[in-house]
Every structure is written in structure tokens, then in C-alpha cells.
Design a protein around this motif. Structure first.
Motif, PDB file in Angstrom:
ATOM      1  N   GLY A 113       0.814  -1.217   0.000  1.00  0.00           N
ATOM      2  CA  GLY A 113       0.000   0.000   0.000  1.00  0.00           C
ATOM      3  C   GLY A 113       0.843   1.260   0.000  1.00  0.00           C
ATOM      4  O   GLY A 113       0.555   2.220  -0.722  1.00  0.00           O
ATOM      5  N   SER A 114       1.907   1.259   0.781  1.00  0.00           N
ATOM      6  CA  SER A 114       2.809   2.413   0.832  1.00  0.00           C
ATOM      7  C   SER A 114       3.530   2.620  -0.493  1.00  0.00           C
ATOM      8  O   SER A 114       3.691   3.750  -0.969  1.00  0.00           O
ATOM      9  CB  SER A 114       3.832   2.227   1.956  1.00  0.00           C
ATOM     10  OG  SER A 114       3.188   2.105   3.216  1.00  0.00           O
ATOM     11  N   ALA A 115       3.955   1.493  -1.094  1.00  0.00           N
ATOM     12  CA  ALA A 115       4.674   1.578  -2.365  1.00  0.00           C
ATOM     13  C   ALA A 115       3.780   2.080  -3.490  1.00  0.00           C
ATOM     14  O   ALA A 115       4.228   2.814  -4.376  1.00  0.00           O
ATOM     15  CB  ALA A 115       5.263   0.217  -2.726  1.00  0.00           C
ATOM     16  N   LEU A 116       2.507   1.716  -3.464  1.00  0.00           N
ATOM     17  CA  LEU A 116       1.562   2.201  -4.473  1.00  0.00           C
ATOM     18  C   LEU A 116       1.464   3.721  -4.446  1.00  0.00           C
ATOM     19  O   LEU A 116       1.450   4.373  -5.496  1.00  0.00           O
ATOM     20  CB  LEU A 116       0.174   1.599  -4.247  1.00  0.00           C
ATOM     21  CG  LEU A 116      -0.115   0.208  -4.803  1.00  0.00           C
ATOM     22  CD1 LEU A 116      -1.572  -0.147  -4.546  1.00  0.00           C
ATOM     23  CD2 LEU A 116       0.194   0.118  -6.292  1.00  0.00           C
ATOM     24  N   ILE A 117       1.395   4.274  -3.248  1.00  0.00           N
ATOM     25  CA  ILE A 117       1.307   5.730  -3.117  1.00  0.00           C
ATOM     26  C   ILE A 117       2.570   6.394  -3.668  1.00  0.00           C
ATOM     27  O   ILE A 117       2.503   7.373  -4.422  1.00  0.00           O
ATOM     28  CB  ILE A 117       1.102   6.133  -1.642  1.00  0.00           C
ATOM     29  CG1 ILE A 117      -0.258   5.636  -1.138  1.00  0.00           C
ATOM     30  CG2 ILE A 117       1.191   7.650  -1.484  1.00  0.00           C
ATOM     31  CD1 ILE A 117      -0.483   5.900   0.337  1.00  0.00           C
ATOM     32  N   VAL A 134      -6.587   0.767  -0.484  1.00  0.00           N
ATOM     33  CA  VAL A 134      -7.344   1.916   0.012  1.00  0.00           C
ATOM     34  C   VAL A 134      -6.440   3.138   0.190  1.00  0.00           C
ATOM     35  O   VAL A 134      -6.900   4.284   0.079  1.00  0.00           O
ATOM     36  CB  VAL A 134      -8.058   1.567   1.341  1.00  0.00           C
ATOM     37  CG1 VAL A 134      -7.052   1.341   2.464  1.00  0.00           C
ATOM     38  CG2 VAL A 134      -9.063   2.645   1.725  1.00  0.00           C
ATOM     39  N   ARG A 135      -5.174   2.909   0.437  1.00  0.00           N
ATOM     40  CA  ARG A 135      -4.250   4.030   0.614  1.00  0.00           C
ATOM     41  C   ARG A 135      -4.075   4.805  -0.685  1.00  0.00           C
ATOM     42  O   ARG A 135      -3.989   6.042  -0.668  1.00  0.00           O
ATOM     43  CB  ARG A 135      -2.891   3.506   1.120  1.00  0.00           C
ATOM     44  CG  ARG A 135      -2.971   2.861   2.492  1.00  0.00           C
ATOM     45  CD  ARG A 135      -1.619   2.395   2.968  1.00  0.00           C
ATOM     46  NE  ARG A 135      -1.710   1.741   4.261  1.00  0.00           N
ATOM     47  CZ  ARG A 135      -0.680   1.147   4.874  1.00  0.00           C
ATOM     48  NH1 ARG A 135       0.519   1.150   4.305  1.00  0.00           N
ATOM     49  NH2 ARG A 135      -0.842   0.560   6.048  1.00  0.00           N
ATOM     50  N   PHE A 136      -4.025   4.072  -1.782  1.00  0.00           N
ATOM     51  CA  PHE A 136      -3.951   4.739  -3.085  1.00  0.00           C
ATOM     52  C   PHE A 136      -5.246   5.497  -3.344  1.00  0.00           C
ATOM     53  O   PHE A 136      -5.234   6.612  -3.883  1.00  0.00           O
ATOM     54  CB  PHE A 136      -3.708   3.706  -4.181  1.00  0.00           C
ATOM     55  CG  PHE A 136      -3.396   4.296  -5.534  1.00  0.00           C
ATOM     56  CD1 PHE A 136      -2.097   4.529  -5.927  1.00  0.00           C
ATOM     57  CD2 PHE A 136      -4.421   4.628  -6.414  1.00  0.00           C
ATOM     58  CE1 PHE A 136      -1.805   5.075  -7.170  1.00  0.00           C
ATOM     59  CE2 PHE A 136      -4.148   5.173  -7.657  1.00  0.00           C
ATOM     60  CZ  PHE A 136      -2.834   5.402  -8.038  1.00  0.00           C
ATOM     61  N   LYS A 137      -6.368   4.900  -2.974  1.00  0.00           N
ATOM     62  CA  LYS A 137      -7.669   5.543  -3.147  1.00  0.00           C
ATOM     63  C   LYS A 137      -7.728   6.879  -2.407  1.00  0.00           C
ATOM     64  O   LYS A 137      -8.244   7.870  -2.932  1.00  0.00           O
ATOM     65  CB  LYS A 137      -8.774   4.628  -2.631  1.00  0.00           C
ATOM     66  CG  LYS A 137     -10.163   5.238  -2.658  1.00  0.00           C
ATOM     67  CD  LYS A 137     -11.191   4.275  -2.062  1.00  0.00           C
ATOM     68  CE  LYS A 137     -12.583   4.895  -2.050  1.00  0.00           C
ATOM     69  NZ  LYS A 137     -13.584   3.962  -1.470  1.00  0.00           N
ATOM     70  N   GLU A 138      -7.195   6.896  -1.200  1.00  0.00           N
ATOM     71  CA  GLU A 138      -7.207   8.115  -0.396  1.00  0.00           C
ATOM     72  C   GLU A 138      -6.281   9.178  -0.971  1.00  0.00           C
ATOM     73  O   GLU A 138      -6.564  10.381  -0.899  1.00  0.00           O
ATOM     74  CB  GLU A 138      -6.807   7.783   1.044  1.00  0.00           C
ATOM     75  CG  GLU A 138      -7.836   6.910   1.771  1.00  0.00           C
ATOM     76  CD  GLU A 138      -7.308   6.339   3.071  1.00  0.00           C
ATOM     77  OE1 GLU A 138      -6.072   6.446   3.310  1.00  0.00           O
ATOM     78  OE2 GLU A 138      -8.101   5.781   3.848  1.00  0.00           O
ATOM     79  N   ALA A 139      -5.168   8.746  -1.565  1.00  0.00           N
ATOM     80  CA  ALA A 139      -4.194   9.687  -2.107  1.00  0.00           C
ATOM     81  C   ALA A 139      -4.565  10.179  -3.499  1.00  0.00           C
ATOM     82  O   ALA A 139      -4.404  11.362  -3.825  1.00  0.00           O
ATOM     83  CB  ALA A 139      -2.801   9.046  -2.136  1.00  0.00           C
TER      84      ALA A 139
END
Length: 310
Positions: free
Chosen positions: A12-16, A39-44
Motif C-alpha cells: 500500500g505504501s509503495a503504491l502511493i 485503500v491508501r492509493f484511493k485516499e491519495a
């Protein structure tokens, strides 16, 4: 013990991070974004995130379509659904035309625990490895997962990557570790036996090697994050030195890393071998640590396998 991070968290961190550098990256999920950590990418980057709902076939076909517009889609769901429910779409819509789609299967292996046999993807690596044109990755810790995601972005073609649910120790140094698709890594040098590990069993291999060293047995550890294409060179070089090998994976041995290594060594350097992994059986519901013991995938089991070879 070092820092504990689940590889799905690192994913998730790497996607962002990658999404900020490359505007062509889009992420899709099948109603499991909080579990896969997409979901982290979705939020960013909400404008580049798509939730297709509980429709894994649509997930893959939509990703295939987006890839044909120049996007780099990461399609996320549980590994058991990717390898099972969406197999036909992955095979025919992604791998056959060799489209630039990244398939991300979370919650691989029996460490899903109490979700039980139906949700424990023990055959995903074997299934994905059998598909022509498909690269298959299974990073061993958070550092390797972060590096693998970056490599997936740069690689033009279909990739399957397994994400782990539970936290695992960080083995590699973030400042110095270099990841390359198709290349294994010597984690520790030794002369008596080669431990060839993938995914979360990398940490198990390290613990087993520590125990063996106390008993005067020197184990070389080879980390194989790329199941396919397999780094035959690094495996053969190590085994020629040690003369024995134990292959370690959290999944079905038949068709997985165990089979791939056995096939490779039968051609390059036949030696006595043993295997840590799942035999011809499904998992079951239970505590993750208990399941690892039940299916003989612990450091103690590895030590016993090594002693059996010696």
C-alpha cells in the motif's frame, strides 16, 4: 527481533509512492481495498482508483482495457479469488495478449488463519506460474515488496505478486537492498546445505540457519522472490557448493517453487533435496502460528529436514 511489517502494508505504501511519480498508474479493487491496502492509493489519488465490486472477472477485464489506453493498472483482490475466480480472464485477457497488467493477490498462504481453507490461497503461485507470459513474484519482507512494486511499474508485461496478511520481520536494509525481477539473493553464505526460501518463509529460513549454526551446521540462504522466471544460476551455484538443498514455501509444493527448483536442478546439478510446504492437502481454520506448526513449516521443521539430508 527486527521491525514487523506485513507485505500488504508495504504494498500500500509503495503504491502511493509510485503513484506520485507516475501518473499512468491506476488501481482497481474488488471490494477489498481495506484488506489489500489499495485503500491508501484511493485516499491519495481517488481519481485514479476504481472499485468494481465483488466481480473479479470484471476487475481483470477492466484492467486489461485500461492497459490498452497506456495506463499501468494494478488489479487487487484476495489471492484465492485472483488465481481461482478470475483465472480465465487472467489467462485469456491479460497473459495471452501479454498486456501490461499487474495482478495483486493478497492474503496468500495458510497464515490467513481463521478465514479457513476456502480463503487460504495455497495454490496461487503454482497456478500463476503455469500461465505463459506471466511473471510471478513473492517478496519476503516489506523492503523487498516496496522494491518489487517499483520493478513491476518499470516492467512491461503481466505480473502476479502475492501479498501477505500478517506482519513479518524486516530482513533487508532499505538503503542498500536492490531488487531485480528474475534474480535471487544470497542472504547468508554457508557450506553444508542450501536453504531456498520464498515469501514469509525467508524469516523461517534465517531462524533455522541460526539454530543449525549453533550445532555446527553452516546453511546458505537463497531468497527467491521471483518464482518465475526462476534464477537457476544462483541456485545451481549454491547447490554445487553445498551438495544439498531444502526448498521452502508457504503453499503447495507441486507446481510451486519446490517443483521449479527440482526441475532446474535435475538438469543442472542433481542433489539430495527436501521440501517445506503443503503436501496434497487444503488448509483449515486456526491460529496462523498453529497452522504453520501443523503443516510443518517452522524453523524447527526445517532443521529436522536438514538433519535428514545430512
Amino acid at each position: 527481533m527486527g521491525e514487523l511489517i506485513a507485505t500488504r502494508d508495504a504494498f500500500g505504501s509503495a503504491l502511493i509512492a509510485c503513484g506520485g511519480e507516475n501518473k499512468d498508474i491506476v488501481v482497481l479493487d474488488a471490494d477489498l481495498a481495506k484488506a489489500t491496502m489499495s485503500v491508501r492509493f484511493k485516499e491519495a489519488y481517488p481519481e485514479r482508483f476504481f472499485d468494481v465490486g465483488i466481480a473479479e472477472g470484471d476487475l481483470i477485464d477492466t484492467a486489461a482495457g485500461l492497459s490498452m489506453t497506456g495506463r499501468i493498472p494494478f488489479a487487487c483482490t484476495f489471492a484465492v479469488f485472483a488465481a481461482g475466480r478470475a483465472f480465465e480472464q487472467i489467462r485469456n485477457s491479460v497473459a495471452y495478449p501479454r498486456l501490461n497488467v499487474k495482478i495483486c493477490g493478497s492474503h496468500g498462504g495458510v497464515q490467513v488463519g481463521k478465514d479457513g481453507a476456502t480463503h487460504q490461497a495455497i495454490e496461487d503461485l503454482a497456478i500463476m506460474s503455469a500461465i505463459p507470459n506471466m511473471v510471478v513474484l513473492n517478496p519476503g519482507d516489506a523492503v523487498e515488496m516496496e522494491a518489487a512494486v517499483k520493478a513491476m511499474v518499470e516492467y512491461d508485461g503481466p505480473v502476479y505478486v502475492r501479498l501477505g496478511r500478517n506482519p513479518v520481520p524486516v530482513v533487508f536494509d532499505r538503503e542498500t537492498y536492490q531488487f531485480e525481477i528474475g534474480r535471487g539473493t544470497v542472504v547468508r553464505e554457508g557450506g553444508d546445505v542450501t536453504l531456498i526460501a520464498t515469501g514469509c518463509l525467508l524469516d523461517v529460513a534465517v531462524k533455522a540457519a541460526d539454530i543449525l549454526l549453533q550445532e555446527g551446521i553452516s546453511a546458505e540462504i537463497i531468497n527467491i522472490a521471483t518464482i518465475k522466471p526462476l534464477d537457476r544460476e544462483i541456485i545451481t551455484k549454491s547447490v554445487k557448493k553445498t551438495g544439498k538443498a531444502v526448498v521452502m514455501e508457504e503453499g503447495i509444493i507441486v507446481g510451486g517453487l519446490g517443483s521449479a527448483v527440482a526441475a532446474a536442478l535435475s538438469e543442472t546439478c542433481p542433489v539430495p533435496m527436501a521440501f517445506i510446504g503443503m503436501d496434497d492437502t487444503f488448509g483449515q481454520s486456526g491460529d496462523a502460528a498453529d497452522l504453520m506448526k501443523y503443516y510443518h513449516m517452522t524453523a524447527g521443521d526445517t532443521v529436522m529436514k536438514v538433519k535428514g539430508l545430512l
